[in-house]
Write an enzyme that holds these catalytic residues in place. Structure first.
Site, mmCIF file in Angstrom:
data_model
loop_
_atom_site.group_PDB
_atom_site.id
_atom_site.type_symbol
_atom_site.label_atom_id
_atom_site.label_comp_id
_atom_site.label_asym_id
_atom_site.label_seq_id
_atom_site.Cartn_x
_atom_site.Cartn_y
_atom_site.Cartn_z
ATOM 1 C CB VAL A 1 -2.422 61.384 11.527
ATOM 2 C CG1 VAL A 1 -2.883 62.020 10.347
ATOM 3 C CG2 VAL A 1 -2.545 61.988 12.761
ATOM 4 C CG ASP B 1 0.947 68.623 23.846
ATOM 5 O OD1 ASP B 1 1.918 68.528 24.373
ATOM 6 O OD2 ASP B 1 0.411 67.417 23.190
#
Length: 822
Positions: free
Chosen positions: A532, A638
């Protein structure tokens, strides 16, 4: 011959007139135009706050608009010229004629909108710092201005008069005219009106109050109102209010929103976020028409509005509650095999549409009178405290229904049922229907475009020359093209399907992504299938840009995120702005969270105990929305601190749906099969290890572990704190449960002593107990996420669950993002 071909190929471009550009960024001169095909053809106010130009409102549809250019969530539109008649994305123009008329032309053919002005002197169009688009002559005489024709928004110092009104948009994504209107009525009172397809009614000020009881006056006939720059609104009917952040500084707007509520917003330039600083309706269920006919609106301050059908009815359109409900079964008038019954709904009121009121009536008398009437749809049976007896309000239509524990009325719905069928019980719960937000409600304009005529000989020669040149070029590069095609990966039809599901997002090119991230230089995070980066988009928004790697798993993650997040909309879920799918590149563009992830902030003193509690609530809201609200079949799979992001106000947003899974939609089974184990060690529920059916309870387990980690400061394994102090073994849940059993003042032993600041002992005890219950090994012992949220916000209702009433057992929390406003 080559020269002749080249000449004919370039001649049309040399002969075509060039589009005139504005003489200054804020001004358009006479004889100039703005083109829909040139994104940079916009007017910018001198202070850079406002922009004007073509704004996309649909698939190849654009409107001439003015918007705030500094909002972090994208352009915030404050005015539109052609909201109900968008123009084509090809050859449409806004032209300022030298004779003084401003004209919007669709596809170079039909004039859609104009100012109908004329002037003998020089004219110019200017976007002012106030957001007012003004057409003036050379001697500063105003021919036309956008402030005189607002759409759904009033800006500071923009006069609201008897000649103007505000009309809401149809929805958050449909900017066409909606059903709600703000105007001065014939009594000189500023009024909110629901003007639906079938009925209309005033709902603000409260219609059951006399005008002076609502704090208004009818004696001032000037009919004028204004919002000043400090956030104070004043109207000639004596309506006055001020923003919560009263004072000079923030940019503000007064908007009639799609839900019929009038709201005052303030813009924080540091974050680009809008904040509600005043609103006309604290209870959205007081707005008429939100739930349609035969429907009941309910609202809780800690959740949101929900619409439910009265007994015997079903929702007409599950993607739009305002369409109301219709009978599940219908009978003809002469059917001898039907009988009339009444199903009751308590704590309910329906405003208006009584064809008769029977005072001092018994319940049986009401039923008889309603049964005998052909226009009776039901009646409201209510005790009148002033008179001391019950009244019967017979209804010809069931509209504007509202349910609340504070209401004392009981609704009796008239139903025709078959004599052979089982008779419905007299008291029935309302039928709840969840919104289906996955529909594609695209409205096509019924508009025909003329085909260009091309019969003259000169144009024929041009097209022939162009065709010859094109064939020559294709022949020259045929071998290279063939080899290139052979080496390229063929497009996956399934991939195209996912892209169609994501058409609401902006599609970026790889070059745009590379420029936004300065060559992918500023890394801010790293996941299992990509990195990212921080980036700045062309509209100056700061974004988180996730570049996925080239593995098959990364491809699957990309499809999952696009397909899943494209259907989600909640203030506690990360918002995706766009994507890039070009060649081998797969990139996601989402909103940037100023304070990073929860994992990065766990050791920070900025997270006091109040913030941590709010983060736990925000996580619960986001996950409950995934499990039970608009898309009840989404599992995250998750949940961990790295996937909980914090905005500028430390509001939690659940992120990273790469491992998410859609539950089976058709049946009642809540379990699902997976091809492999998903999640992160330490936060994974026991079902993964023991190969048990996977349900939404796996997210509940992970949530409990994350909350305990926030509270205790210890790693999920429980053997060591995150500060490095060794103590004991086993899981974190076992460690906390052991403390609770062995120590009298166990809260002090559980709460992280390394964090400064006091905490509410009762609130902390409840939070820990809820987290421990979420971490139970038996999935059936874990609560649902909506129940978790209820226990956190209303602990007094959950401490002794066996003592709750039957109505409380059925209580659920709707997590539709009511508070997320544009």
């Amino acid at each position: 011959m080559d020269f002749l071909i080249s000449f004919f190929l370039i001649f049309p471009f040399l002969a075509a007139p060039s589009s005139s550009r504005p003489s200054t960024p804020s001004t358009l001169s006479g004889g100039s135009s703005l083109s829909v095909e040139c994104p940079n053809d916009t007017l910018i106010s001198p202070n850079g706050v406002f922009a004007a130009g073509f704004h996309p409102v649909g698939d190849n549809a654009f409107s001439l608009a003015i918007w705030f250019a500094r909002s972090s969530s994208g352009p915030t539109v404050v005015w539109m010229a052609n909201r109900d008649q968008p123009v084509n994305g090809k050859r449409s123009k806004l032209s300022l004629l030298k004779l003084g008329n401003l004209v919007l032309t669709d596809a170079g053919q039909s004039p859609i909108w104009s100012t109908a002005t004329a002037s003998a002197s020089v004219v110019q169009l200017t976007l002012h710092n106030t957001g007012n688009l003004v057409l003036t002559t050379s001697d500063s005489h105003i021919l036309w201005q956008s402030f005189d024709s607002p759409t759904n928004t009033l800006l500071p110092n923009q006069l609201f008069t008897r000649f103007t009104n505000l009309v809401s948009s149809r929805s958050q994504t449909n900017h066409s005219s909606g059903f709600y209107k703000l105007f001065f009525d014939n009594n000189n009172v500023l009024t909110l009106l629901y003007n639906g397809p079938e009925v209309s009614s005033i709902y603000w000020p409260d219609p059951w109050l006399m005008i002076w009881d609502a704090g208004r006056t009818t004696y001032n006939s000037s009919k004028i109102a204004v919002l000043d720059s400090a956030g104070h609104f004043i109207s000639s009917d004596n309506l006055q209010f001020s923003s919560a952040d009263f004072g000079l500084g923030p940019q503000r707007r007064l908007t009639l929103d799609v839900d019929g509520s009038l709201r005052l917003y303030s813009l924080d330039f540091r974050t680009g976020n809008w904040t509600v600083t005043w609103q006309s309706q604290s209870d959205p269920c007081r707005v008429h028409g939100l739930c349609g006919s035969n429907s009941i609106c309910s609202y809780a301050y800690d959740s949101a509005r929900r619409c439910s059908c009265v007994p015997g009815y079903k929702m007409k359109n599950i993607s739009d509650w305002s369409n109301g409900c219709e009978l599940e079964h219908s009978f003809s008038e002469d059917d001898d095999h039907k009988t009339t019954i009444f199903a009751s709904v308590s704590y309910t009121e329906f405003y208006g549409y009584e064809y008769s009121v029977f005072q001092n009536s018994t319940l049986e008398d009401c039923k008889v009178k309603c049964s005998e009437s052909s226009i009776c749809e039901g009646f409201l049976f209510k005790f009148d405290e002033s008179s001391g007896y019950y009244n019967c309000y017979a209804k010809s239509q069931l509209l504007n229904g509202k349910q609340s524990p504070n209401l004392r009325g009981t609704l009796y719905v008239k139903l025709n049922v078959s004599r052979e069928s089982d008779v419905l019980p007299l008291s029935m719960p309302v039928k709840e229907t969840k919104l289906n937000c996955t529909g594609n409600n695209i409205r096509r304009l019924d508009r025909v475009y003329r085909t260009r005529s091309g019969n003259n000989f000169f144009k024929f020669l041009v097209w022939v020359a162009a065709a010859i040149g094109l064939v020559e070029m294709l022949c020259s590069f045929s071998v290279v093209s063939f080899l290139f095609w052979k080496t390229r990966k063929q497009p996956d039809p399934a991939m195209e399907g996912y892209f169609l599901a994501a058409t609401a997002f902006k599609k970026f090119t790889y070059a745009e992504m590379k420029k936004a991230t300065r060559g992918f230089s500023e890394e801010i995070g790293r996941g299992g299938h990509g990195v990212v980066y921080r980036g700045v988009l062309p509209d100056h928004r700061v974004a988180a840009i996730k570049r996925l790697d080239k593995s098959n798993e990364a491809e699957a993650e990309f499809l999952a995120e696009i397909n899943t997040i494209g259907r989600l909309n909640h203030m506690n879920l990360i918002e995706i702005w766009g994507y890039c799918s070009q060649g081998k590149h797969r990139i996601l563009v989402s909103e940037f969270m100023e304070h990073g992830s929860l994992a990065e902030n766990l050791q920070s003193n900025t997270l006091d105990w109040e913030k941590r509690f709010n983060i736990a609530v925000g996580m619960a809201k986001g996950l409950a929305y995934l499990h039970e609200a608009c898309l009840e079949w989404v599992l995250h799979c998750d949940v961990k601190p790295q996937n909980i992001l914090l905005d500028t106000n430390y509001e939690a947003k659940v992120a990273d749906f790469g491992l998410s899974k859609l539950l089976y939609r058709g049946g009642g089974c809540r379990s699902i099969s997976f091809s492999k184990i998903r999640g992160t060690r330490g936060y994974m529920a026991p079902e993964w290890a023991f190969n048990l059916p996977i349900t939404s309870k796996v997210d509940v387990y992970s949530y409990g572990i994350v909350v305990l980690e926030m509270v205790t400061g210890r790693s999920p394994g429980g053997g060591a704190s995150v500060n490095g102090n060794e103590e004991g073994g086993g899981s974190l849940v076992d460690w906390v449960r052991k403390k609770m059993q062995e120590e009298a003042s166990w809260i002090e032993g559980v709460v992280d002593a390394g964090k400064s600041g006091g905490y509410d002992a009762a609130k902390m005890e409840n939070l820990i107990k809820v987290a421990v219950q979420c971490g139970e090994e038996d999935r059936d012992a874990r609560p649902t996420m909506s129940k978790v949220l209820q226990m956190l916000l209303h602990p007094q209702e959950e401490i002794h669950p066996k003592k709750r009433s039957s109505t409380m057992d059925n209580k659920t929390i709707n997590l539709a993002p009511w508070s997320k406003v544009p």
